[in-house]
Design a protein around this motif. Structure first.
Motif, PDB file in Angstrom:
ATOM      1  N   THR A  19      45.650 -19.183  68.530  1.00  0.00           N
ATOM      2  CA  THR A  19      45.534 -20.644  68.493  1.00  0.00           C
ATOM      3  C   THR A  19      45.576 -21.071  67.032  1.00  0.00           C
ATOM      4  O   THR A  19      44.758 -20.624  66.225  1.00  0.00           O
ATOM      5  CB  THR A  19      44.217 -21.099  69.144  1.00  0.00           C
ATOM      6  OG1 THR A  19      44.221 -20.658  70.512  1.00  0.00           O
ATOM      7  CG2 THR A  19      44.078 -22.614  69.108  1.00  0.00           C
ATOM      8  N   ASP A  22      42.348 -21.751  64.537  1.00  0.00           N
ATOM      9  CA  ASP A  22      41.127 -21.055  64.970  1.00  0.00           C
ATOM     10  C   ASP A  22      40.962 -19.794  64.124  1.00  0.00           C
ATOM     11  O   ASP A  22      41.815 -18.901  64.207  1.00  0.00           O
ATOM     12  CB  ASP A  22      41.236 -20.685  66.456  1.00  0.00           C
ATOM     13  CG  ASP A  22      40.052 -19.856  66.933  1.00  0.00           C
ATOM     14  OD1 ASP A  22      38.938 -20.047  66.397  1.00  0.00           O
ATOM     15  OD2 ASP A  22      40.239 -19.018  67.835  1.00  0.00           O
ATOM     16  N   PRO A  23      39.954 -19.683  63.293  1.00  0.00           N
ATOM     17  CA  PRO A  23      38.855 -20.640  63.094  1.00  0.00           C
ATOM     18  C   PRO A  23      39.227 -21.830  62.208  1.00  0.00           C
ATOM     19  O   PRO A  23      38.609 -22.874  62.296  1.00  0.00           O
ATOM     20  CB  PRO A  23      37.770 -19.794  62.423  1.00  0.00           C
ATOM     21  CG  PRO A  23      38.528 -18.727  61.681  1.00  0.00           C
ATOM     22  CD  PRO A  23      39.732 -18.441  62.523  1.00  0.00           C
ATOM     23  N   PRO A  48      46.383 -26.587  69.494  1.00  0.00           N
ATOM     24  CA  PRO A  48      45.158 -26.916  70.230  1.00  0.00           C
ATOM     25  C   PRO A  48      45.246 -28.278  70.911  1.00  0.00           C
ATOM     26  O   PRO A  48      45.791 -29.229  70.355  1.00  0.00           O
ATOM     27  CB  PRO A  48      44.076 -26.906  69.146  1.00  0.00           C
ATOM     28  CG  PRO A  48      44.786 -27.008  67.848  1.00  0.00           C
ATOM     29  CD  PRO A  48      46.146 -26.430  68.057  1.00  0.00           C
ATOM     30  N   ALA A  62      38.831 -21.661  71.972  1.00  0.00           N
ATOM     31  CA  ALA A  62      39.578 -21.575  70.718  1.00  0.00           C
ATOM     32  C   ALA A  62      40.163 -22.934  70.358  1.00  0.00           C
ATOM     33  O   ALA A  62      40.146 -23.347  69.196  1.00  0.00           O
ATOM     34  CB  ALA A  62      40.694 -20.534  70.835  1.00  0.00           C
ATOM     35  N   ASP A  63      40.682 -23.642  71.372  1.00  0.00           N
ATOM     36  CA  ASP A  63      41.218 -24.989  71.137  1.00  0.00           C
ATOM     37  C   ASP A  63      40.119 -25.904  70.600  1.00  0.00           C
ATOM     38  O   ASP A  63      40.341 -26.683  69.667  1.00  0.00           O
ATOM     39  CB  ASP A  63      41.792 -25.572  72.442  1.00  0.00           C
ATOM     40  CG  ASP A  63      43.177 -25.020  72.775  1.00  0.00           C
ATOM     41  OD1 ASP A  63      43.611 -24.069  72.085  1.00  0.00           O
ATOM     42  OD2 ASP A  63      43.825 -25.527  73.701  1.00  0.00           O
ATOM     43  N   ARG A  65      37.409 -25.015  68.931  1.00  0.00           N
ATOM     44  CA  ARG A  65      37.089 -24.624  67.550  1.00  0.00           C
ATOM     45  C   ARG A  65      38.146 -25.148  66.580  1.00  0.00           C
ATOM     46  O   ARG A  65      37.828 -25.652  65.497  1.00  0.00           O
ATOM     47  CB  ARG A  65      37.004 -23.083  67.423  1.00  0.00           C
ATOM     48  CG  ARG A  65      35.777 -22.467  68.071  1.00  0.00           C
ATOM     49  CD  ARG A  65      35.607 -21.010  67.647  1.00  0.00           C
ATOM     50  NE  ARG A  65      36.708 -20.144  68.052  1.00  0.00           N
ATOM     51  CZ  ARG A  65      36.804 -19.521  69.222  1.00  0.00           C
ATOM     52  NH1 ARG A  65      35.836 -19.657  70.131  1.00  0.00           N
ATOM     53  NH2 ARG A  65      37.843 -18.749  69.501  1.00  0.00           N
ATOM     54  N   ALA A  66      39.418 -25.033  66.973  1.00  0.00           N
ATOM     55  CA  ALA A  66      40.506 -25.472  66.098  1.00  0.00           C
ATOM     56  C   ALA A  66      40.460 -26.990  65.895  1.00  0.00           C
ATOM     57  O   ALA A  66      40.610 -27.482  64.774  1.00  0.00           O
ATOM     58  CB  ALA A  66      41.846 -25.050  66.684  1.00  0.00           C
ATOM     59  N   ALA A 234      37.347 -15.191  67.957  1.00  0.00           N
ATOM     60  CA  ALA A 234      36.034 -15.787  68.250  1.00  0.00           C
ATOM     61  C   ALA A 234      34.902 -14.896  67.737  1.00  0.00           C
ATOM     62  O   ALA A 234      33.914 -15.377  67.174  1.00  0.00           O
ATOM     63  CB  ALA A 234      35.880 -16.000  69.759  1.00  0.00           C
TER      64      ALA A 234
END
Length: 257
Positions: A19, A22-23, A48, A62-63, A65-66, A234
């Motif tokens: 993604t 991410d991060p 994301p 992940a989306d 977080r991004a 993650a």
């Protein structure tokens, strides 16, 4: 020959998904060239989105977080432009139809082409509606990747005959995510595609172990892995580059024997 065709011409292709953002995008910029060096043949970059319907919880998170780190489509285009100065690895965007429409289809695809994207994967766009994007992709030299699923059956021939780049074979029903077993009859799906068109087939959804990758590479030209890699992002956060590259090396050696 396109970068994607070249990737499959070299042998079995390993296609990891991450993604974008991410991060954060600084890590994405480091990660993509490192993944290419570790053996990734084509890299999928997820854009994301707040409502990713085909994704399981791992990629949904992940989306989130991004997006929380400030990732936008424009910032992803800028990041890919910089990545292109470091690596020639084929890159595919994976996104949903809604973000493309909201951004403006032509503007999105033009910007993607200009920053160096080779292909576009839109999992929620039915084959019957691909003319919404296909002419624009053709105009800018981007492959619009076709997806087939175990339920596609009689439509596989029609989808395959118009496919470009490679065919994304969805190995199992439901959303993305790591699975212990891949149960669908992949062999039949791939045969139907190959009977219609001589085009590479890559299998994704649920693959996580070298054993699964090795077995499925007997039938397919490429193996796509997403959730297992996103889990490493993650787990390790900003220190994820080496663990992800180590995993890619393992998976690549499993499919190349």
């Amino acid at each position: 020959m396109s970068r994607i065709s070249e990737a499959f011409a070299k042998g079995k292709a390993f296609i990891p998904f991450i993604t974008a953002g991410d991060p954060d995008l600084a890590i994405t910029e480091q990660l993509v060239p490192a993944m290419a060096k570790a053996g990734a043949d084509i890299i999928e970059l997820g854009i994301p989105f707040s409502d990713p319907v085909a994704e399981g919880i791992v990629i949904q998170e992940a989306d989130q977080r991004a997006l929380a780190s400030g990732t936008t489509a424009d910032k992803i285009f800028e990041t890919v432009t910089r990545i292109r100065q470091k690596t020639n690895v084929p890159l595919a965007f994976m996104t949903y139809i809604n973000p493309i429409f909201v951004y403006g289809s032509e503007r999105f695809i033009k910007n993607a082409a200009e920053c160096g994207i080779d292909a576009l994967i839109v999992p929620d766009m039915p084959f019957e509606e691909k003319d919404e994007l296909h002419p624009i992709c053709q105009k800018y030299g981007i492959d619009l990747i076709s997806l087939i699923a175990p339920t596609s059956k009689e439509r596989i021939t029609a989808i395959a005959s118009e496919a470009e780049g490679f065919v994304y074979c969805v190995s199992s029903m439901g959303v993305t995510g790591v699975r212990k077993e891949i149960t669908s009859d992949i062999k039949d799906m791939v045969s139907l595609v190959k009977d219609s068109k001589d085009i590479p087939c890559a299998i994704g959804f649920g693959i996580s172990t070298p054993e699964q990758a090795k077995e499925l590479s007997n039938y397919a030209d490429g193996i796509i892995v997403g959730s297992a890699i996103v889990k490493l992002a993650a787990m390790h956060g900003k220190d994820c580059v080496e663990p992800i590259c180590s995993y890619i090396r393992q998976m690549k050696s499993a499919i190349t024997g």
